[in-house]
Scaffold this motif. Structure first.
Motif, PDB file in Angstrom:
ATOM      1  N   ILE A 248      18.065  -1.295  23.396  1.00  0.00           N
ATOM      2  CA  ILE A 248      18.134  -2.567  22.656  1.00  0.00           C
ATOM      3  C   ILE A 248      18.378  -2.389  21.236  1.00  0.00           C
ATOM      4  O   ILE A 248      18.269  -1.155  20.683  1.00  0.00           O
ATOM      5  CB  ILE A 248      16.506  -2.871  22.571  1.00  0.00           C
ATOM      6  CG1 ILE A 248      15.562  -1.848  22.026  1.00  0.00           C
ATOM      7  CG2 ILE A 248      15.860  -3.294  24.159  1.00  0.00           C
ATOM      8  CD1 ILE A 248      14.173  -2.115  21.887  1.00  0.00           C
ATOM      9  N   THR A 249      18.941  -3.322  20.609  1.00  0.00           N
ATOM     10  CA  THR A 249      19.006  -3.533  19.247  1.00  0.00           C
ATOM     11  C   THR A 249      17.976  -3.737  18.156  1.00  0.00           C
ATOM     12  O   THR A 249      17.033  -4.682  18.646  1.00  0.00           O
ATOM     13  CB  THR A 249      20.229  -4.657  19.048  1.00  0.00           C
ATOM     14  OG1 THR A 249      21.480  -4.116  19.607  1.00  0.00           O
ATOM     15  CG2 THR A 249      20.719  -4.570  17.417  1.00  0.00           C
ATOM     16  N   LEU A 250      17.913  -3.038  17.309  1.00  0.00           N
ATOM     17  CA  LEU A 250      16.544  -2.975  16.548  1.00  0.00           C
ATOM     18  C   LEU A 250      17.016  -3.324  15.059  1.00  0.00           C
ATOM     19  O   LEU A 250      18.104  -2.877  14.512  1.00  0.00           O
ATOM     20  CB  LEU A 250      15.469  -1.922  16.619  1.00  0.00           C
ATOM     21  CG  LEU A 250      14.963  -1.737  17.851  1.00  0.00           C
ATOM     22  CD1 LEU A 250      14.177  -0.475  17.764  1.00  0.00           C
ATOM     23  CD2 LEU A 250      14.105  -2.799  18.055  1.00  0.00           C
ATOM     24  N   THR A 251      16.318  -3.678  14.161  1.00  0.00           N
ATOM     25  CA  THR A 251      16.713  -3.894  12.845  1.00  0.00           C
ATOM     26  C   THR A 251      15.254  -2.854  12.167  1.00  0.00           C
ATOM     27  O   THR A 251      14.263  -3.339  12.298  1.00  0.00           O
ATOM     28  CB  THR A 251      16.705  -5.194  12.153  1.00  0.00           C
ATOM     29  OG1 THR A 251      17.831  -5.834  12.917  1.00  0.00           O
ATOM     30  CG2 THR A 251      17.110  -5.142  10.741  1.00  0.00           C
ATOM     31  N   GLU A 252      15.410  -2.044  11.347  1.00  0.00           N
ATOM     32  CA  GLU A 252      14.428  -1.266  10.774  1.00  0.00           C
ATOM     33  C   GLU A 252      14.784  -1.191   9.219  1.00  0.00           C
ATOM     34  O   GLU A 252      15.698  -1.080   8.710  1.00  0.00           O
ATOM     35  CB  GLU A 252      14.321   0.439  11.387  1.00  0.00           C
ATOM     36  CG  GLU A 252      13.445   1.131  10.870  1.00  0.00           C
ATOM     37  CD  GLU A 252      13.452   2.768  11.180  1.00  0.00           C
ATOM     38  OE1 GLU A 252      14.532   3.108  11.043  1.00  0.00           O
ATOM     39  OE2 GLU A 252      12.562   2.941  11.786  1.00  0.00           O
ATOM     40  N   CYS A 253      13.833  -1.712   8.647  1.00  0.00           N
ATOM     41  CA  CYS A 253      13.522  -1.397   7.036  1.00  0.00           C
ATOM     42  C   CYS A 253      12.435  -0.523   6.694  1.00  0.00           C
ATOM     43  O   CYS A 253      11.089  -0.766   7.061  1.00  0.00           O
ATOM     44  CB  CYS A 253      13.342  -2.863   6.559  1.00  0.00           C
ATOM     45  SG  CYS A 253      13.363  -2.764   4.525  1.00  0.00           S
ATOM     46  N   GLU A 254      12.790   0.583   5.970  1.00  0.00           N
ATOM     47  CA  GLU A 254      11.893   1.401   5.354  1.00  0.00           C
ATOM     48  C   GLU A 254      11.756   1.036   3.766  1.00  0.00           C
ATOM     49  O   GLU A 254      13.147   1.703   3.037  1.00  0.00           O
ATOM     50  CB  GLU A 254      11.926   2.703   5.407  1.00  0.00           C
ATOM     51  CG  GLU A 254      11.708   3.111   6.894  1.00  0.00           C
ATOM     52  CD  GLU A 254      11.732   4.681   6.964  1.00  0.00           C
ATOM     53  OE1 GLU A 254      10.585   5.154   7.293  1.00  0.00           O
ATOM     54  OE2 GLU A 254      12.889   5.231   7.500  1.00  0.00           O
ATOM     55  N   THR A 255      10.779   0.472   3.105  1.00  0.00           N
ATOM     56  CA  THR A 255      10.811   0.445   1.724  1.00  0.00           C
ATOM     57  C   THR A 255      10.072   1.654   1.244  1.00  0.00           C
ATOM     58  O   THR A 255       9.179   2.272   1.636  1.00  0.00           O
ATOM     59  CB  THR A 255      10.142  -0.839   1.264  1.00  0.00           C
ATOM     60  OG1 THR A 255       8.848  -0.934   1.643  1.00  0.00           O
ATOM     61  CG2 THR A 255      10.840  -2.191   1.850  1.00  0.00           C
ATOM     62  N   VAL A 256      10.763   2.053  -0.097  1.00  0.00           N
ATOM     63  CA  VAL A 256       9.926   2.980  -0.981  1.00  0.00           C
ATOM     64  C   VAL A 256       9.407   2.041  -2.026  1.00  0.00           C
ATOM     65  O   VAL A 256       9.965   1.446  -2.711  1.00  0.00           O
ATOM     66  CB  VAL A 256      10.989   4.005  -1.730  1.00  0.00           C
ATOM     67  CG1 VAL A 256      10.456   5.065  -2.377  1.00  0.00           C
ATOM     68  CG2 VAL A 256      11.649   4.604  -0.293  1.00  0.00           C
ATOM     69  N   ASN A 257       7.899   2.350  -2.209  1.00  0.00           N
ATOM     70  CA  ASN A 257       7.421   1.543  -3.221  1.00  0.00           C
ATOM     71  C   ASN A 257       6.772   2.251  -4.172  1.00  0.00           C
ATOM     72  O   ASN A 257       6.777   3.670  -4.137  1.00  0.00           O
ATOM     73  CB  ASN A 257       6.164   0.780  -2.320  1.00  0.00           C
ATOM     74  CG  ASN A 257       6.878  -0.120  -1.240  1.00  0.00           C
ATOM     75  OD1 ASN A 257       7.498   0.097  -0.227  1.00  0.00           O
ATOM     76  ND2 ASN A 257       6.804  -1.362  -1.471  1.00  0.00           N
ATOM     77  N   GLN A 258       5.878   1.440  -4.986  1.00  0.00           N
ATOM     78  CA  GLN A 258       5.474   2.131  -6.137  1.00  0.00           C
ATOM     79  C   GLN A 258       4.628   3.291  -5.936  1.00  0.00           C
ATOM     80  O   GLN A 258       3.838   3.385  -4.755  1.00  0.00           O
ATOM     81  CB  GLN A 258       4.605   1.102  -7.109  1.00  0.00           C
ATOM     82  CG  GLN A 258       3.252   0.767  -6.447  1.00  0.00           C
ATOM     83  CD  GLN A 258       2.620  -0.454  -7.241  1.00  0.00           C
ATOM     84  OE1 GLN A 258       3.210  -1.290  -7.761  1.00  0.00           O
ATOM     85  NE2 GLN A 258       1.329  -0.592  -7.212  1.00  0.00           N
ATOM     86  N   PHE A 259       4.503   4.455  -6.729  1.00  0.00           N
ATOM     87  CA  PHE A 259       3.979   5.537  -6.650  1.00  0.00           C
ATOM     88  C   PHE A 259       2.486   5.379  -6.657  1.00  0.00           C
ATOM     89  O   PHE A 259       1.971   4.570  -7.511  1.00  0.00           O
ATOM     90  CB  PHE A 259       4.378   6.652  -7.288  1.00  0.00           C
ATOM     91  CG  PHE A 259       4.660   6.575  -8.744  1.00  0.00           C
ATOM     92  CD1 PHE A 259       3.606   6.744  -9.405  1.00  0.00           C
ATOM     93  CD2 PHE A 259       5.939   6.115  -9.196  1.00  0.00           C
ATOM     94  CE1 PHE A 259       3.651   6.766 -10.912  1.00  0.00           C
ATOM     95  CE2 PHE A 259       6.023   6.074 -10.665  1.00  0.00           C
ATOM     96  CZ  PHE A 259       4.832   6.175 -11.443  1.00  0.00           C
ATOM     97  N   THR A 260       1.722   6.289  -6.332  1.00  0.00           N
ATOM     98  CA  THR A 260       0.303   6.339  -6.580  1.00  0.00           C
ATOM     99  C   THR A 260      -0.109   7.894  -6.911  1.00  0.00           C
ATOM    100  O   THR A 260       0.751   8.662  -6.496  1.00  0.00           O
ATOM    101  CB  THR A 260      -0.894   5.969  -5.288  1.00  0.00           C
ATOM    102  OG1 THR A 260      -0.376   6.705  -4.329  1.00  0.00           O
ATOM    103  CG2 THR A 260      -0.413   4.306  -5.038  1.00  0.00           C
ATOM    104  N   GLY A 261      -1.275   7.966  -7.347  1.00  0.00           N
ATOM    105  CA  GLY A 261      -1.576   9.414  -7.620  1.00  0.00           C
ATOM    106  C   GLY A 261      -2.906   9.430  -8.069  1.00  0.00           C
ATOM    107  O   GLY A 261      -3.466   8.441  -8.394  1.00  0.00           O
ATOM    108  N   SER A 262      -3.735  10.581  -8.249  1.00  0.00           N
ATOM    109  CA  SER A 262      -4.867  10.660  -8.566  1.00  0.00           C
ATOM    110  C   SER A 262      -5.119  12.131  -9.295  1.00  0.00           C
ATOM    111  O   SER A 262      -4.056  12.846  -9.541  1.00  0.00           O
ATOM    112  CB  SER A 262      -6.035  10.365  -7.561  1.00  0.00           C
ATOM    113  OG  SER A 262      -5.739  11.468  -6.580  1.00  0.00           O
ATOM    114  N   LYS A 263      -6.169  12.434  -9.772  1.00  0.00           N
ATOM    115  CA  LYS A 263      -6.568  13.657 -10.275  1.00  0.00           C
ATOM    116  C   LYS A 263      -6.240  14.499  -9.445  1.00  0.00           C
ATOM    117  O   LYS A 263      -5.822  15.796  -9.800  1.00  0.00           O
ATOM    118  CB  LYS A 263      -7.911  13.711 -10.826  1.00  0.00           C
ATOM    119  CG  LYS A 263      -8.290  12.922 -12.103  1.00  0.00           C
ATOM    120  CD  LYS A 263      -9.593  13.279 -12.521  1.00  0.00           C
ATOM    121  CE  LYS A 263      -9.876  12.381 -14.051  1.00  0.00           C
ATOM    122  NZ  LYS A 263     -10.947  11.485 -13.796  1.00  0.00           N
ATOM    123  N   THR A 264      -6.446  14.487  -8.199  1.00  0.00           N
ATOM    124  CA  THR A 264      -6.461  15.476  -7.181  1.00  0.00           C
ATOM    125  C   THR A 264      -5.218  15.510  -6.542  1.00  0.00           C
ATOM    126  O   THR A 264      -4.382  16.394  -5.960  1.00  0.00           O
ATOM    127  CB  THR A 264      -7.318  15.421  -5.929  1.00  0.00           C
ATOM    128  OG1 THR A 264      -7.348  13.921  -5.579  1.00  0.00           O
ATOM    129  CG2 THR A 264      -8.905  16.008  -6.681  1.00  0.00           C
TER     130      THR A 264
END
Lengths: 354, 283, 187
Positions: A248-264
């Motif tokens: 089958i033919t597929l379209t795949e999109c992976e986005t790289v989005n805003q980062f998150t982080g915390s103290k740990t």
């Protein structure tokens, strides 16, 4: 003298005949074949397959022909057919990493292993009507080169190697199936993705756009967009191993989005994901943005009250077959309800001395 | 052309719907989620009722379909034709003869009897939906029996209009427990819901809910002591059969303000005319 | 595979299941009424009516608890072949089948949750006798009052007290079925 309206049956039959005549149009013009639609209206075919949740280009083309080009009507025909099909089993997850890519682009890296492959895209066409197409022309020929033989690695894997993007932890749990179980909230990501991939393209596009304009903005980069064929494999218990049952033919999109982080946790980019039948990249990109917006809770973000963050709102309103059915049902007679309202308004006005 | 199963649905789907119906009967007024299938007719046009009918029909049944009380409205004709084709069942327009009746927006005028099943098409099964759009919230409200919001809404009507301004889909309380949407029937029909000899089943396809009223179930229309429920209707007799106790359609007969009132239940009206009853507009 | 395993299913599944369901539905909608369920010949110790109930309502989506003597090789094989229902223990079943003694205690069965009271077990109670004499029943589905031979009226009073949670019961004997939903008040 008044005679109650009769003859619904005949009216319906006549309407159907007229519809069939209109579908065919002027008989002096050659009739479209299903194969012509499949080959020359392939993006319409792809949309019908994607939102109809059935990968069958011939049936999708037939549905488009029968629906006079009304794609939602065609999707409806496919859905109603699909639900009657027996289920023989479940395939293995397809491996998009092994996709034979016709198109593969990344907006995050100028060059990368596997290269940037534009493929058959409208992207840089100038939207000038091509009057040559109005006349019948020879089939155009595109230059060819040998296809990239080896599998093209996923762009997010490069980021993952450095720990710069959240880990996509493999999960072997069987995903829920909203075509077999009633939709229930809260919906996990697998269920949300299933709903999004068959959702109305326009609705998902609008939601995705709203995130870009600030309603739960998530700073998406298209890490990678790839379109191509993947093998579908199925375990055959009698054989004891999986065999390829088709492609089958597929379209795949992976986005790289805003980062998150915390103290740990050190800062990390996050992901949005879109995967859709056929060459359907507007839908796949939109899906990735909406997927990302819906993940606010697990990523510890604030609920800013944006429509695209609201899983219940998105999932209950994304299906165009449900939406169009309910919307259009207000064409049906409502004499009884209207009559009861009429009596009530008359009574209230009488009492108000209007 | 592929042969479809009896009554269109495959047996597994019917079992799933049948299980939901039984739980619905065991918990009257509670909305049982079910995995509604895509039907070959649009959502909102009776797919829930059609699935329930398909799950209860036997080859020996005699099936009647009404929309707005009438057998010959186009969608009723269409659904009746669907079951004639896919289930081969006999059909009728006579309420007394029917064993299964699928309806949209009306309860027949003739009292139903034991052995009959009335299947309602339901657009929005959740009576609290217009007060609270979220399913997750309304589910909680039902589980906690938190129906104060509904009473507040009805009371606001009274303070604004002097009356409860709901004239159809008027909410009811079932066996002093669940608040239920009776589907968009006029409130005139509400008194027929309770103590009914027939089994009443409600199907909402798009919203994926089935609910039920067993026979002789206590069903009370919500009201207040100082504003009791009022099931009144247009104060006219039927122009064709002269009935004074039936629900009426208003028909505009000319462009000079002329109008007449006729029974919305066409079978009831025809039966009365056949018995010789005549209204003022009859020939 | 035993011939007995392959036999005893509905001869004409769409029509037979439709008839059986109408019997079960009428029973559940009108507690204290008896209905005939035909078309199934399950292996012993199951009654014909219990077999018809299983064929009509159970499939791969309904975990089934076989209690006591009903949990035997012949029944297991028959259920697997004709319904595909996965076997489960009392705590995880959607349906359970057995004699009243075998099904006890009732406390082990799922009674639903306040959000989803429908997610509760339906017990198919195989009975030596089943008639419309015995405990007095009132409630939804019953015009004035009805009567039914119940194994232990107090158990059903306790069950009804939990409404809207609770268990629902089908009683089978030979080719007949009766039912008692959680709403029925038992005296």
């Amino acid at each position: 003298m008044y005679v109650a309206v009769k003859g619904g049956e005949r009216a319906i039959a006549n309407a159907h005949s007229w519809l069939a005549e209109e579908r065919r149009g002027d008989t002096a013009i050659a009739e479209l074949s299903v194969a012509q639609i499949r080959e020359q209206q392939s993006l319409a075919v792809n949309r019908v397959m994607a939102e109809g949740s059935l990968y069958d280009p011939d049936l999708a083309a037939l549905a488009i022909k029968q629906a006079r080009g009304d794609l939602i009507e065609a999707i409806f025909l496919i859905r109603a057919y699909r639900t009657t099909l027996p289920r023989f089993g479940v395939s293995q997850p397809v491996d998009t990493g092994a996709m034979a890519c016709d198109r593969r682009i990344s907006a995050t890296f100028k060059d990368l292993p596997g290269g940037q492959v534009l493929g058959p895209t409208f992207d840089y066409t100038h939207r000038l009507l091509d009057f040559k197409l109005a006349a019948e022309g020879d089939a155009p020929e595109a230059p060819e080169r040998t296809a990239t033989p080896e599998a093209v690695p996923h762009v997010t894997a490069f980021l993952n190697r450095e720990g710069l993007i959240e880990e996509a932890v493999p999960d072997d749990t069987s995903p829920p199936d909203l075509t077999r179980e009633p939709l229930e909230m809260p919906a996990d990501r697998a269920l949300r993705l299933q709903a999004l991939t068959r959702a109305d393209e326009g609705f998902i596009l609008g939601l995705a756009y709203s995130t870009q304009r600030g309603y739960a903005r998530n700073h998406a980069f298209v890490g990678e967009l790839r379109i191509g064929a993947v093998a579908v494999e199925m375990d055959i218990p009698e054989l004891g191993f999986a065999i390829e049952i088709g492609e089958i033919t597929l379209t795949e999109c992976e986005t790289v989005n805003q980062f998150t982080g915390s103290k740990t946790e050190p800062p990390q980019f996050t992901r949005g994901y879109g995967l859709v039948f056929g060459q359907t990249e507007r839908k796949a990109i939109s899906m990735a943005l909406v997927d990302r917006a819906l993940r606010w809770q697990e990523l510890g973000e604030d609920d800013v009250g944006a429509p695209a963050q609201d899983a219940e709102f998105v999932l209950y309103h994304a299906d165009n077959i449900q939406a169009t059915g309910f919307l259009e049902h207000i064409k049906l007679p409502h004499y009884v309800d209207f009559q009861s309202e009429l009596e009530l308004v008359r009574k209230l006005r009488r009492e108000a001395g209007a | 052309m592929t042969e479809y199963n009896f009554a269109y649905l495959d047996e597994q789907t019917k079992r799933m719907i049948r299980r939901a119906i039984l739980k619905g009967l065991a918990i009257p007024g509670y909305q049982v989620p079910f995995a509604s299938r895509e039907m070959p007719m649009p959502y909102g046009w009776g797919t829930g009722g059609v699935q329930v009918s398909a799950a209860v029909l036997t080859p020996e049944d005699r099936f009647k379909v009404i929309d707005q009380g009438a057998d010959d409205t186009t969608n009723a004709v269409s659904i009746r034709g669907f079951f004639e084709r896919t289930a081969g069942v006999a059909t009728t327009t006579h309420t007394e003869e029917a064993t299964v009746i699928q309806t949209r927006h009306r309860i027949p005028e003739v009292p139903l009897r034991e052995g009959q099943i009335l299947v309602y098409q339901v657009p929005i099964p959740e009576p609290l939906r217009f007060l609270e759009p979220r399913e997750s919230e309304t589910r909680k409200m039902h589980s906690l029996e938190e129906y104060g919001l509904m009473h507040v809404k009805l009371y606001e009507d009274i303070s604004r209009h002097g009356h409860i301004a709901t004239s159809y889909a008027y909410p009811v309380r079932v066996e002093a427990r669940y608040v239920m949407d009776p589907s968009p029937i006029p409130k005139f029909d509400n008194p027929k819901l309770g103590d009914c000899a027939a089994i009443q089943l409600f199907g909402a396809g798009r919203e994926q809910r089935i609910y039920a009223l067993p026979p002789y179930t206590q069903v009370v229309s919500l009201d207040f002591e100082d504003h009791p429920f009022d099931p009144s209707k247009a104060d006219h007799p039927c122009g064709l059969c002269g009935a004074t106790n039936s629900y009426l359609d208003e028909v505009i007969v000319d462009d000079a303000g002329g109008r007449m009132f006729v029974c919305s239940d066409t079978d009831y009206c025809e039966a009365r005319q056949a018995q010789g009853h005549r209204g003022k507009d009859a020939a | 595979m035993q011939a007995q395993t392959l036999e005893g299913g509905f001869a004409n599944p769409p029509a037979d299941a439709a008839h059986a369901f109408r019997g079960v539905m009428e029973a559940m909608a009108r507690p204290g009424t008896l209905h005939q369920l035909a078309g199934a010949t399950p292996p012993a110790p199951l009654s014909a009516a219990a077999g018809a109930v299983l064929l009509t309502l159970c499939d791969t989506e309904t975990p089934l608890y076989l209690a006591g003597d009903a949990d035997c090789a012949a029944v297991r094989a028959w259920v697997a072949f004709h319904t595909g229902a996965p076997l489960a223990d009392a705590a995880n079943c959607a349906f359970a089948i057995g004699t009243w003694q075998a099904l006890a205690p009732l406390s082990g069965f799922p009674v639903g949750t306040p959000d989803y009271p429908d997610r509760s077990a339906t017990l198919i109670v195989e009975c030596d006798t089943l008639d419309t004499k015995g405990a007095t029943l009132t409630g939804p589905g019953i015009r004035d009052s009805a009567a039914l031979s119940l194994p232990d009226p107090q158990a059903f009073r306790d069950n009804a007290a939990r409404f809207p949670l609770g268990l629902d019961f089908l009683f089978t004997c030979g080719d007949r079925v009766a039912a008692l939903p959680r709403t029925t008040r038992v005296r």
